[in-house]
Design a protein around this motif. Structure first.
Motif, PDB file in Angstrom:
ATOM      1  N   ASP A 252      88.072   9.528  39.179  1.00 39.16           N
ATOM      2  CA  ASP A 252      87.783   8.877  40.465  1.00 39.16           C
ATOM      3  C   ASP A 252      89.046   8.606  41.273  1.00 39.16           C
ATOM      4  O   ASP A 252      89.033   8.702  42.505  1.00 39.16           O
ATOM      5  CB  ASP A 252      87.035   7.556  40.230  1.00 39.16           C
ATOM      6  N   ASN A 253      90.117   8.260  40.587  1.00 33.79           N
ATOM      7  CA  ASN A 253      91.359   7.925  41.277  1.00 33.79           C
ATOM      8  C   ASN A 253      92.543   8.493  40.496  1.00 33.79           C
ATOM      9  O   ASN A 253      93.312   7.751  39.873  1.00 33.79           O
ATOM     10  CB  ASN A 253      91.498   6.409  41.431  1.00 33.79           C
ATOM     11  N   PRO A 254      92.746   9.809  40.528  1.00 34.03           N
ATOM     12  CA  PRO A 254      93.845  10.398  39.743  1.00 34.03           C
ATOM     13  C   PRO A 254      95.197   9.980  40.294  1.00 34.03           C
ATOM     14  O   PRO A 254      95.418   9.969  41.504  1.00 34.03           O
ATOM     15  CB  PRO A 254      93.612  11.900  39.911  1.00 34.03           C
ATOM     16  N   THR A 255      96.095   9.636  39.377  1.00 38.21           N
ATOM     17  CA  THR A 255      97.463   9.271  39.772  1.00 38.21           C
ATOM     18  C   THR A 255      98.508  10.076  39.013  1.00 38.21           C
ATOM     19  O   THR A 255      99.696   9.988  39.326  1.00 38.21           O
ATOM     20  CB  THR A 255      97.717   7.770  39.532  1.00 38.21           C
ATOM     21  N   ALA A 256      98.086  10.819  38.001  1.00 39.28           N
ATOM     22  CA  ALA A 256      99.023  11.634  37.219  1.00 39.28           C
ATOM     23  C   ALA A 256      98.260  12.808  36.628  1.00 39.28           C
ATOM     24  O   ALA A 256      97.028  12.773  36.487  1.00 39.28           O
ATOM     25  CB  ALA A 256      99.673  10.807  36.115  1.00 39.28           C
ATOM     26  N   GLY A 257      99.002  13.859  36.278  1.00 39.09           N
ATOM     27  CA  GLY A 257      98.325  15.010  35.706  1.00 39.09           C
ATOM     28  C   GLY A 257      99.291  16.085  35.242  1.00 39.09           C
ATOM     29  O   GLY A 257     100.519  15.952  35.349  1.00 39.09           O
ATOM     30  N   LEU A 258      98.696  17.137  34.736  1.00 43.97           N
ATOM     31  CA  LEU A 258      99.450  18.277  34.205  1.00 43.97           C
ATOM     32  C   LEU A 258      98.798  19.570  34.664  1.00 43.97           C
ATOM     33  O   LEU A 258      97.584  19.750  34.508  1.00 43.97           O
ATOM     34  CB  LEU A 258      99.464  18.232  32.673  1.00 43.97           C
ATOM     35  N   VAL A 259      99.603  20.454  35.229  1.00 42.16           N
ATOM     36  CA  VAL A 259      99.154  21.818  35.538  1.00 42.16           C
ATOM     37  C   VAL A 259      99.765  22.729  34.483  1.00 42.16           C
ATOM     38  O   VAL A 259     100.984  22.741  34.291  1.00 42.16           O
ATOM     39  CB  VAL A 259      99.608  22.263  36.940  1.00 42.16           C
ATOM     40  N   ALA A 260      98.923  23.485  33.791  1.00 41.10           N
ATOM     41  CA  ALA A 260      99.386  24.385  32.737  1.00 41.10           C
ATOM     42  C   ALA A 260      99.000  25.815  33.101  1.00 41.10           C
ATOM     43  O   ALA A 260      97.855  26.225  32.914  1.00 41.10           O
ATOM     44  CB  ALA A 260      98.780  23.992  31.388  1.00 41.10           C
ATOM     45  N   SER A 261      99.955  26.553  33.659  1.00 41.16           N
ATOM     46  CA  SER A 261      99.709  27.967  33.926  1.00 41.16           C
ATOM     47  C   SER A 261      99.611  28.707  32.596  1.00 41.16           C
ATOM     48  O   SER A 261     100.363  28.432  31.665  1.00 41.16           O
ATOM     49  CB  SER A 261     100.852  28.553  34.747  1.00 41.16           C
ATOM     50  N   ARG A 262      98.702  29.654  32.510  1.00 43.73           N
ATOM     51  CA  ARG A 262      98.570  30.420  31.279  1.00 43.73           C
ATOM     52  C   ARG A 262      99.816  31.250  30.999  1.00 43.73           C
ATOM     53  O   ARG A 262     100.075  31.645  29.856  1.00 43.73           O
ATOM     54  CB  ARG A 262      97.337  31.336  31.357  1.00 43.73           C
ATOM     55  N   GLY A 263     100.630  31.471  32.035  1.00 45.14           N
ATOM     56  CA  GLY A 263     101.868  32.219  31.867  1.00 45.14           C
ATOM     57  C   GLY A 263     102.990  31.417  31.237  1.00 45.14           C
ATOM     58  O   GLY A 263     104.081  31.941  31.042  1.00 45.14           O
ATOM     59  N   GLY A 264     102.754  30.128  30.924  1.00 44.43           N
ATOM     60  CA  GLY A 264     103.736  29.350  30.186  1.00 44.43           C
ATOM     61  C   GLY A 264     104.560  28.381  30.997  1.00 44.43           C
ATOM     62  O   GLY A 264     105.476  27.757  30.457  1.00 44.43           O
ATOM     63  N   LYS A 265     104.256  28.227  32.293  1.00 46.68           N
ATOM     64  CA  LYS A 265     104.934  27.217  33.100  1.00 46.68           C
ATOM     65  C   LYS A 265     103.993  26.033  33.302  1.00 46.68           C
ATOM     66  O   LYS A 265     102.845  26.216  33.730  1.00 46.68           O
ATOM     67  CB  LYS A 265     105.378  27.788  34.444  1.00 46.68           C
ATOM     68  N   TYR A 266     104.507  24.820  33.020  1.00 47.04           N
ATOM     69  CA  TYR A 266     103.724  23.600  33.127  1.00 47.04           C
ATOM     70  C   TYR A 266     104.399  22.660  34.125  1.00 47.04           C
ATOM     71  O   TYR A 266     105.624  22.645  34.235  1.00 47.04           O
ATOM     72  CB  TYR A 266     103.627  22.876  31.784  1.00 47.04           C
ATOM     73  N   TYR A 267     103.589  21.840  34.785  1.00 49.84           N
ATOM     74  CA  TYR A 267     104.109  20.867  35.748  1.00 49.84           C
ATOM     75  C   TYR A 267     103.461  19.518  35.507  1.00 49.84           C
ATOM     76  O   TYR A 267     102.243  19.377  35.572  1.00 49.84           O
ATOM     77  CB  TYR A 267     103.826  21.340  37.171  1.00 49.84           C
ATOM     78  N   LEU A 268     104.286  18.525  35.237  1.00 45.55           N
ATOM     79  CA  LEU A 268     103.840  17.162  35.005  1.00 45.55           C
ATOM     80  C   LEU A 268     104.133  16.354  36.262  1.00 45.55           C
ATOM     81  O   LEU A 268     105.273  16.318  36.723  1.00 45.55           O
ATOM     82  CB  LEU A 268     104.588  16.585  33.801  1.00 45.55           C
TER      83      LEU A 268
ATOM     84  N   ASP B 170     112.979  18.796  47.657  1.00 49.61           N
ATOM     85  CA  ASP B 170     112.010  19.675  48.311  1.00 49.61           C
ATOM     86  C   ASP B 170     111.734  20.925  47.489  1.00 49.61           C
ATOM     87  O   ASP B 170     111.617  22.028  48.027  1.00 49.61           O
ATOM     88  CB  ASP B 170     112.517  20.076  49.702  1.00 49.61           C
ATOM     89  N   PHE B 171     111.623  20.766  46.182  1.00 46.37           N
ATOM     90  CA  PHE B 171     111.314  21.912  45.337  1.00 46.37           C
ATOM     91  C   PHE B 171     109.871  22.354  45.548  1.00 46.37           C
ATOM     92  O   PHE B 171     108.973  21.530  45.742  1.00 46.37           O
ATOM     93  CB  PHE B 171     111.511  21.568  43.863  1.00 46.37           C
ATOM     94  N   ILE B 172     109.676  23.660  45.475  1.00 47.96           N
ATOM     95  CA  ILE B 172     108.338  24.239  45.479  1.00 47.96           C
ATOM     96  C   ILE B 172     108.089  24.813  44.089  1.00 47.96           C
ATOM     97  O   ILE B 172     108.969  25.473  43.521  1.00 47.96           O
ATOM     98  CB  ILE B 172     108.211  25.364  46.533  1.00 47.96           C
ATOM     99  N   PHE B 173     106.906  24.582  43.561  1.00 52.50           N
ATOM    100  CA  PHE B 173     106.552  25.136  42.252  1.00 52.50           C
ATOM    101  C   PHE B 173     105.397  26.111  42.485  1.00 52.50           C
ATOM    102  O   PHE B 173     104.232  25.722  42.551  1.00 52.50           O
ATOM    103  CB  PHE B 173     106.198  24.012  41.280  1.00 52.50           C
ATOM    104  N   VAL B 174     105.765  27.372  42.642  1.00 53.29           N
ATOM    105  CA  VAL B 174     104.791  28.378  43.066  1.00 53.29           C
ATOM    106  C   VAL B 174     103.697  28.537  42.019  1.00 53.29           C
ATOM    107  O   VAL B 174     102.530  28.766  42.354  1.00 53.29           O
ATOM    108  CB  VAL B 174     105.493  29.721  43.349  1.00 53.29           C
ATOM    109  N   PHE B 175     104.043  28.390  40.740  1.00 52.40           N
ATOM    110  CA  PHE B 175     103.032  28.557  39.699  1.00 52.40           C
ATOM    111  C   PHE B 175     101.959  27.479  39.794  1.00 52.40           C
ATOM    112  O   PHE B 175     100.794  27.723  39.456  1.00 52.40           O
ATOM    113  CB  PHE B 175     103.679  28.559  38.311  1.00 52.40           C
ATOM    114  N   VAL B 176     102.317  26.286  40.267  1.00 53.66           N
ATOM    115  CA  VAL B 176     101.328  25.220  40.468  1.00 53.66           C
ATOM    116  C   VAL B 176     100.342  25.634  41.557  1.00 53.66           C
ATOM    117  O   VAL B 176      99.111  25.525  41.395  1.00 53.66           O
ATOM    118  CB  VAL B 176     102.025  23.898  40.837  1.00 53.66           C
ATOM    119  N   GLN B 177     100.891  26.106  42.673  1.00 51.09           N
ATOM    120  CA  GLN B 177     100.023  26.550  43.766  1.00 51.09           C
ATOM    121  C   GLN B 177      99.152  27.728  43.345  1.00 51.09           C
ATOM    122  O   GLN B 177      98.004  27.849  43.776  1.00 51.09           O
ATOM    123  CB  GLN B 177     100.884  26.937  44.972  1.00 51.09           C
TER     124      GLN B 177
END
Length: 280
Positions: free
Chosen positions: A46-62, A22-29
């Motif tokens: 059309d049907n995303p199943t994977a992705g990457l969030v890249a915060s400009r502050g240097g935290k990424y979420y795959l 139950d981790f929360i990743f605040v930088f993603v939000q």
């Protein structure tokens, strides 16, 4: 990889939950809510199943499906190119299955770290306000001048986290203690999104063990609750002072999550590993 436009960020909301905890990743939000700058990439429009969030502050979420080989190839190219990053990145994952898939191809460019996550429940009682032992410092709320001074003198990375002092003050919370030389201790908003708020605390070494960080964090929590925000704590598992402070403030530990860390300066990595007692 396909980069989403800002008005398309909500596409990833069903995919971002951690699969194992139950981790929360605040930088993603924060990126999804457009509170703080970043980029979002997906594998299929059309049907995303994977992705990457890249915060400009240097935290990424795959996040999402680990088995899309085409997406993974583009992802590895993106991560291996230093031009895509601002000196460093912390790479978080929606499942531990991602780690070996990413770490092996990137080999000596990244190291694995552990992060401790804590959350402060709505019913948690904040410990009584602590009286700073020294009595020399006045608790001060961040203003435009102090924020700019903090960015210039204490942590330049805040210029990546927030576009301006005005935006920070409009959306975030910050408190500090000062002396005639400048900052002694500060508690700022690191990330803000999805109803959560993440503090970032620093105290100069010569002023530690005086209750400064504790008192600043108490004020931060009070103000967060007044805004109906839930404080969330993310620190290195080897950072004893930060973990102890989280416990002292009444945070409940969610768990520990492995991440991969890349930094352009390998000496910075080596120093960090020694400081937080990683086996080298």
């Amino acid at each position: 990889m396909i980069e989403l436009k800002a008005n398309e960020y909500d596409k990833i909301t069903p995919l971002i939950a951690h699969k194992e905890h139950d981790f929360i990743f605040v930088f993603v939000q924060s990126v999804i809510d457009r509170n703080q700058p970043g980029r979002i990439f997906i594998n299929n429009m059309d049907n995303p199943t994977a992705g990457l969030v890249a915060s400009r502050g240097g935290k990424y979420y795959l996040f999402g499906d680990e088995q899309d080989l085409s997406f993974n190839r583009y992802l590895l190219d993106f991560l291996a190119n230093p031009d895509n990053h601002a000196h460093f990145y912390d790479l978080y994952f929606s499942s531990n299955s991602w780690i070996s898939m990413i770490q092996v191809p990137l080999h000596d460019n990244v190291v694995e770290l552990k992060r401790s996550h804590y959350i402060l429940s709505d019913t948690a009682i904040i410990p009584d306000k602590h009286h700073v032992q020294s009595g020399k410092f006045q608790l001060t709320r961040m203003n435009t001048q102090l924020y700019d001074k903090y960015v210039q003198e204490m942590d330049h990375s805040y210029s990546l986290l927030w576009d301006s002092a005005e935006m920070y003050l409009e959306r975030a919370i910050g408190y500090c203690y000062l002396n005639e030389s400048g900052f002694v201790s500060a508690c700022n908003t690191f990330y803000l999104g999805g109803g959560y708020i993440e503090p970032d605390i620093i105290t100069l070494s010569e002023y530690r063990n005086q209750g400064l960080a504790f008192t600043l964090c108490q004020e931060f929590i009070i103000q967060s609750r007044q805004r109906k925000l839930i404080p969330y704590w993310d620190c290195d598992s080897g950072n004893e002072a930060s973990n102890q402070l989280a416990n002292k403030l009444g945070f409940n530990k969610v768990g520990e999550v492995p991440i991969l860390w890349w930094h352009e300066d390998k000496q910075v990595i080596a120093n960090y590993l020694v400081k937080y007692n990683y086996q080298i």
